[in-house]
Design an enzyme around this catalytic site. Structure first.
Site, PDB file in Angstrom:
ATOM      1  N   TRP A 163      92.459  78.169 -39.654  1.00 38.05           N
ATOM      2  CA  TRP A 163      91.813  79.450 -39.958  1.00 38.05           C
ATOM      3  C   TRP A 163      90.702  79.347 -41.002  1.00 38.05           C
ATOM      4  O   TRP A 163      89.961  80.290 -41.202  1.00 38.05           O
ATOM      5  CB  TRP A 163      92.860  80.467 -40.442  1.00 38.05           C
ATOM      6  N   ASN A 164      90.596  78.226 -41.720  1.00 42.19           N
ATOM      7  CA  ASN A 164      89.685  78.242 -42.883  1.00 42.19           C
ATOM      8  C   ASN A 164      88.211  78.092 -42.509  1.00 42.19           C
ATOM      9  O   ASN A 164      87.345  78.675 -43.142  1.00 42.19           O
ATOM     10  CB  ASN A 164      90.112  77.212 -43.940  1.00 42.19           C
ATOM     11  N   LYS A 190      92.548  76.115 -28.654  1.00 40.65           N
ATOM     12  CA  LYS A 190      93.392  77.148 -29.259  1.00 40.65           C
ATOM     13  C   LYS A 190      92.979  77.332 -30.710  1.00 40.65           C
ATOM     14  O   LYS A 190      93.304  76.525 -31.567  1.00 40.65           O
ATOM     15  CB  LYS A 190      94.871  76.763 -29.220  1.00 40.65           C
ATOM     16  N   SER A 222      95.782  81.421 -34.591  1.00 40.47           N
ATOM     17  CA  SER A 222      96.168  82.778 -34.163  1.00 40.47           C
ATOM     18  C   SER A 222      95.899  83.773 -35.283  1.00 40.47           C
ATOM     19  O   SER A 222      95.902  84.973 -35.061  1.00 40.47           O
ATOM     20  CB  SER A 222      97.652  82.801 -33.787  1.00 40.47           C
ATOM     21  N   GLU A 231      92.973  65.753 -38.166  1.00 38.84           N
ATOM     22  CA  GLU A 231      92.219  66.029 -39.403  1.00 38.84           C
ATOM     23  C   GLU A 231      93.124  66.891 -40.258  1.00 38.84           C
ATOM     24  O   GLU A 231      93.316  68.072 -39.960  1.00 38.84           O
ATOM     25  CB  GLU A 231      90.911  66.768 -39.085  1.00 38.84           C
ATOM     26  N   LEU A 232      93.681  66.312 -41.312  1.00 41.24           N
ATOM     27  CA  LEU A 232      94.790  66.975 -42.000  1.00 41.24           C
ATOM     28  C   LEU A 232      94.437  67.354 -43.439  1.00 41.24           C
ATOM     29  O   LEU A 232      93.267  67.441 -43.792  1.00 41.24           O
ATOM     30  CB  LEU A 232      96.022  66.074 -41.925  1.00 41.24           C
ATOM     31  N   CYS A 247      89.360  71.757 -46.828  1.00 35.35           N
ATOM     32  CA  CYS A 247      90.125  70.501 -46.849  1.00 35.35           C
ATOM     33  C   CYS A 247      89.518  69.507 -47.847  1.00 35.35           C
ATOM     34  O   CYS A 247      90.235  68.713 -48.437  1.00 35.35           O
ATOM     35  CB  CYS A 247      90.186  69.902 -45.462  1.00 35.35           C
ATOM     36  N   GLU A 256      85.832  62.549 -36.912  1.00 36.72           N
ATOM     37  CA  GLU A 256      85.028  63.554 -36.231  1.00 36.72           C
ATOM     38  C   GLU A 256      83.571  63.380 -36.626  1.00 36.72           C
ATOM     39  O   GLU A 256      83.240  62.617 -37.509  1.00 36.72           O
ATOM     40  CB  GLU A 256      85.520  64.952 -36.581  1.00 36.72           C
TER      41      GLU A 256
HETATM   42  P1  NAD Z   1      98.324  74.809 -39.550  1.00 35.34           P
HETATM   43  O1  NAD Z   1      98.771  73.407 -39.402  1.00 35.34           O
HETATM   44  O2  NAD Z   1      99.339  75.834 -39.908  1.00 35.34           O
HETATM   45  O3  NAD Z   1      97.696  75.341 -38.164  1.00 35.34           O
HETATM   46  C1  NAD Z   1      96.576  74.748 -37.573  1.00 35.34           C
HETATM   47  C2  NAD Z   1      96.569  75.062 -36.082  1.00 35.34           C
HETATM   48  O4  NAD Z   1      97.702  74.447 -35.466  1.00 35.34           O
HETATM   49  C3  NAD Z   1      96.671  76.539 -35.755  1.00 35.34           C
HETATM   50  O5  NAD Z   1      95.892  76.828 -34.622  1.00 35.34           O
HETATM   51  C4  NAD Z   1      98.147  76.714 -35.448  1.00 35.34           C
HETATM   52  O6  NAD Z   1      98.429  77.824 -34.622  1.00 35.34           O
HETATM   53  C5  NAD Z   1      98.454  75.403 -34.740  1.00 35.34           C
HETATM   54  N1  NAD Z   1      99.861  74.975 -34.777  1.00 35.34           N
HETATM   55  C6  NAD Z   1     100.789  75.259 -35.722  1.00 35.34           C
HETATM   56  N2  NAD Z   1     101.959  74.657 -35.405  1.00 35.34           N
HETATM   57  C7  NAD Z   1     101.747  73.954 -34.261  1.00 35.34           C
HETATM   58  C8  NAD Z   1     102.571  73.121 -33.445  1.00 35.34           C
HETATM   59  N3  NAD Z   1     103.838  72.876 -33.746  1.00 35.34           N
HETATM   60  N4  NAD Z   1     102.024  72.561 -32.352  1.00 35.34           N
HETATM   61  C9  NAD Z   1     100.731  72.768 -32.041  1.00 35.34           C
HETATM   62  N5  NAD Z   1      99.906  73.572 -32.761  1.00 35.34           N
HETATM   63  C10 NAD Z   1     100.413  74.147 -33.861  1.00 35.34           C
HETATM   64  O7  NAD Z   1      97.105  74.811 -40.560  1.00 35.34           O
HETATM   65  P2  NAD Z   1      96.319  76.054 -41.191  1.00 35.34           P
HETATM   66  O8  NAD Z   1      97.187  76.713 -42.215  1.00 35.34           O
HETATM   67  O9  NAD Z   1      95.740  76.884 -40.096  1.00 35.34           O
HETATM   68  O10 NAD Z   1      95.086  75.299 -41.908  1.00 35.34           O
HETATM   69  C11 NAD Z   1      95.107  74.828 -43.221  1.00 35.34           C
HETATM   70  C12 NAD Z   1      95.276  73.322 -43.247  1.00 35.34           C
HETATM   71  O11 NAD Z   1      94.259  72.695 -42.492  1.00 35.34           O
HETATM   72  C13 NAD Z   1      95.145  72.721 -44.642  1.00 35.34           C
HETATM   73  O12 NAD Z   1      96.175  71.796 -44.850  1.00 35.34           O
HETATM   74  C14 NAD Z   1      93.793  72.015 -44.615  1.00 35.34           C
HETATM   75  O13 NAD Z   1      93.650  70.944 -45.500  1.00 35.34           O
HETATM   76  C15 NAD Z   1      93.734  71.576 -43.206  1.00 35.34           C
HETATM   77  N6  NAD Z   1      92.344  71.321 -42.840  1.00 35.34           N
HETATM   78  C16 NAD Z   1      91.931  70.025 -42.662  1.00 35.34           C
HETATM   79  C17 NAD Z   1      90.605  69.752 -42.348  1.00 35.34           C
HETATM   80  C18 NAD Z   1      90.118  68.342 -42.135  1.00 35.34           C
HETATM   81  O14 NAD Z   1      89.030  68.184 -41.584  1.00 35.34           O
HETATM   82  N7  NAD Z   1      90.852  67.316 -42.541  1.00 35.34           N
HETATM   83  C19 NAD Z   1      89.698  70.808 -42.221  1.00 35.34           C
HETATM   84  C20 NAD Z   1      90.152  72.106 -42.425  1.00 35.34           C
HETATM   85  C21 NAD Z   1      91.482  72.355 -42.716  1.00 35.34           C
END
Ligand code: NAD
Length: 483
Positions: free
Chosen positions: A149-150, A173, A176, A248-249, A282, A460
């Site tokens: 979402w960010n 996807k 949400s 990308e975490l 991130c 990426e």
């Molecule tokens: P999140 O992991 O909760 O969700 C990310 C996406 O995954 C959403 O679309 C969500 O619906 C989906 N999802 C959740 N559970 C799932 C599952 N079990 N199987 C498949 N899909 C699933 O993350 P968030 O809260 O939306 O985003 C914040 C996180 O993202 C932070 O930790 C941030 O550091 C990371 N982030 C990393 C980067 C990067 O480039 N490394 C960039 C931006 C954000």
């Protein structure tokens, strides 16, 4: 209220269940719009459409694909203002940053429209006079693209664009929790005229739609950006099918200020990278290490500059910082601050919510600067994902390097110094996928971006991402007799 539909097999689609979800504005918790809320069956329909479309799309030339991507980029730019406003209203970031995100996302399409044409193969030296070896790359199939979402549009765009340019079909996807701007972006791209099933987008939760995209045998690749914990779960599931993965975490990026750094510039760069998008980035600055000799001056500058930031509704053009995305994010930030102060940290600025009626219904929080941090504190070990700038002092560069690398994450790192040797030594030894020297943005389209350690797998942007949507094939050709 407007209801955004999904995109399946070239059609705007409501969910099979008929369910919808309302998206609220973090500035005042008022509804912005709703979306059709898909489930596993909708994801399956989209995957099947992408599977049907794949052979035809894979056969198109990179030039044909490039034309559609460039046309998509133009259509996104035409709708940039509308998409940016949606982004601000669903996510909270100030409109000027939202505009930048949309224009940058159009750039992703343009970039891969061109880069797709540079899928050069190799001619490998042959060990035999009677054979020749060619190495080519081919699109790997249906790609599942899952984003957070960010930066809901940017992060989607930098996955969609290389996937489509490579000749893969896609089921995307978006989060949400912030699906509106991503939906409008995908609609604009699709209007360029991609054949049905090439670009699909399904809304829904990670537990339903996300899991189907990962667990279905149809997707041959999962490209995911999100939390490390979610990435690990996805990685385990994808491993059962030996699917290709890009993860990308999370991050915990160190920001090093050396004794010889230009303090004013370092403080300015640090402030923007720690607080923009309310720290929900991130590659946000998560841990600041400052040399003893300049720590006071740096802290003063940081506090002074932070005091000039204007907080409010992102639609107001004067505003620098909007609300945080959710109450959960704000609470986590407060928990990390309280953990740090209990263990001896000192708050130099912020630490609480801003006062006033206009802040009462949004998830506002003051940018917060802390001093006297140490590595026993959660903020130095976990990802806060909030507007915090925690400072710790060091006396030697060796000590700073050790502290910076003392993390399970390895996404980005920043070093401020005027000495080239110091800069390069740090850059080579920091355990991070990107290092910024005397700047705060190490991400450019043409260079690979991704994490070391628990910050991710794969890269990426750049040519790396294009190749990540392709399989490599060696073709060995037997030659008959000499001519
Ligand atoms: P999140 O992991 O909760 O969700 C990310 C996406 O995954 C959403 O679309 C969500 O619906 C989906 N999802 C959740 N559970 C799932 C599952 N079990 N199987 C498949 N899909 C699933 O993350 P968030 O809260 O939306 O985003 C914040 C996180 O993202 C932070 O930790 C941030 O550091 C990371 N982030 C990393 C980067 C990067 O480039 N490394 C960039 C931006 C954000």
């Amino acid at each position: 209220m407007t209801c955004f539909k999904m995109l399946i097999d070239g059609q705007a689609a409501e969910s099979l269940s008929g369910k919808t979800a309302v998206i609220y504005n973090p500035v005042n918790q008022e509804p912005v719009a709703e979306v059709s809320l898909g489930g596993r069956e909708d994801a399956t329909l989209a995957l099947e459409a992408a599977e049907r479309a794949f052979p035809g799309w894979a056969e198109t030339s990179p030039w044909e694909r490039g034309k559609l991507l460039s046309r998509g980029a133009d259509l996104v730019r035409e709708r940039a203002e509308e998409i940016a406003r949606l982004l601000t209203m669903e996510q909270g970031k100030p409109l000027r940053y939202a505009r930048r995100e949309i224009v940058g996302s159009a750039e992703a399409l343009d970039y891969y429209a061109e880069e797709g044409k540079r899928n050069f193969g190799e001619i490998v030296p042959s060990s035999s006079r009677k054979a020749r070896s060619l190495v080519i790359r081919q699109p790997l199939g249906v790609a599942a693209v899952i984003s957070p979402w960010n930066y809901p549009v940017d992060l989607l765009a930098w996955k969609l664009a290389p996937a489509l340019a490579a000749g893969c079909t896609v089921v995307a996807k978006p989060s949400s929790r912030a699906p509106l701007a991503a939906n409008a972006f995908a609609e604009a791209v699709a209007e360029a005229g991609f054949p049905p099933g090439v670009l699909n987008l399904v809304h829904g939760s990670g537990r339903e739609v996300g899991r189907e995209l990962v667990e279905s045998p149809i997707s041959r690749k999962v490209s995911f950006t999100g939390e490390t914990a979610t990435g690990k779960e996805i990685g385990e599931k994808a491993a059962r099918f030996v699917k290709r993965l890009s993860l990308e975490l999370g991050g915990s990026s160190p920001f090093l200020v050396c004794e010889d750094a230009r303090i004013g510039e370092a403080a300015e760069a640090c402030m923007y990278r720690a607080f923009s998008n309310m720290g929900q980035i991130c590659i946000s600055v998560n841990r600041i290490y400052v040399h003893d000799a300049v720590a006071e001056e740096f802290a003063d500058e940081l506090v002074k500059k932070t005091g000039t930031l204007r907080i409010g509704d992102g639609l107001d053009p004067e505003v620098d910082l909007g609300p945080m995305f959710s109450e959960a994010q704000r609470q986590k930030t407060k928990d990390h601050i309280s953990d740090a102060t209990k263990k001896g940290a000192e708050i130099l600025y912020g630490g609480l919510e801003p006062e006033g009626e206009k802040y009462s219904r949004g998830f506002f929080f003051l940018p917060t600067i802390l001093d006297k941090m140490d590595h026993s504190m959660r903020m130095m070990r976990e990802e806060t994902f909030g507007p915090v700038a925690p400072m710790m002092r060091f006396s030697t560069n060796q000590e700073a390097l050790k502290l910076a690398n003392d993390s399970r994450y390895g996404l980005a790192a920043y070093v401020f110094t005027e000495d080239m040797t110091t800069a390069l030594r740090f850059a080579e030894r920091l355990e991070a996928g990107s290092v910024g020297i005397n700047l705060n943005n190490p991400i450019v389209p043409q260079a690979p971006f991704g994490g070391w350690k628990e910050s991710g797998l794969s890269r990426e942007r750049s040519r790396s991402a294009l190749y990540d949507y392709m399989e490599t094939k060696h073709i060995r050709i037997g030659l008959r007799e000499e001519i």
